[in-house]
Design an enzyme around this catalytic site. Structure first.
Site, short mmCIF file in Angstrom:
data_model
loop_
_atom_site.label_atom_id
_atom_site.label_comp_id
_atom_site.label_asym_id
_atom_site.label_seq_id
_atom_site.Cartn_x
_atom_site.Cartn_y
_atom_site.Cartn_z
N GLU A 79 0.84 -1.19 0.00
CA GLU A 79 0.00 0.00 0.00
C GLU A 79 0.88 1.25 0.00
O GLU A 79 1.67 1.45 0.91
CB GLU A 79 -0.92 -0.01 1.22
N TYR A 91 -7.95 4.65 -9.63
CA TYR A 91 -8.06 3.21 -9.83
C TYR A 91 -7.91 2.90 -11.32
O TYR A 91 -8.44 3.61 -12.16
CB TYR A 91 -9.41 2.68 -9.34
N PHE A 109 -0.35 -2.31 16.69
CA PHE A 109 -0.56 -1.12 17.51
C PHE A 109 -1.75 -1.37 18.41
O PHE A 109 -2.67 -2.10 18.05
CB PHE A 109 -0.80 0.11 16.61
#
Length: 155
Positions: A79, A91, A109
């Site tokens: 990503e 896209y 996290f």
């Protein structure tokens, strides 16, 4: 990580929709075949480098490669957050990426806020490192001059 810098390109596909909506940090996602073709010694983690969309301008970026432990993904993903504000989604466009350095391993996290804080820290650190002369020169690499019709992994 002898493969750095690493150059790849592929068509932007829809991800989980979390980057913009939950994190306020939009990402462009590569299709599985690009992720599957990464060199074995590019471990999971957070990297930085340069990116362009189609034949557009080259911008600083950070990229997460891995399973995103906070979200418990079952598929490895790649990503890319491009440090530029785009007017609209892209896209289906070709994303060109040059990974030039490693920031940190991916980790879990305990809250969404701590994840966002870490990503913001990664972005600030990447901005600084990309000003180094050895990284700035990669922004001018011929890789970013290749026509939109050529899709390839590697250089």
């Amino acid at each position: 990580m002898r493969h750095l810098p690493y150059f790849c390109r592929g068509q932007v596909v829809r991800g989980f929709g979390r980057g913009s909506k939950q994190l306020g940090i939009p990402t462009a996602n590569f299709p599985e075949q690009v992720v599957d073709n990464l060199p074995a010694d590019i471990s999971t983690g957070i990297y930085y480098g340069w990116a362009s969309v189609g034949s557009g301008d080259v911008h600083k970026m950070v990229v997460s490669i891995g399973w995103n432990p906070y979200y418990k993904n079952t598929k490895k993903s790649m990503e890319t957050h491009i440090m530029h504000t785009f007017k609209e989604d892209f896209y289906g466009e070709i994303l060109n990426v040059a990974i030039v350095g490693y920031l940190r391993p991916e980790k879990n996290f305990d809250s969404l806020e701590s994840l966002i804080s870490a990503i913001q820290g990664d972005i600030e650190e990447a901005k600084k490192r990309l000003e180094l002369p050895e990284h700035l020169k990669i922004k001018e690499d011929n890789f970013f001059q290749v026509s939109k019709s050529k899709i390839m992994n590697g250089h």
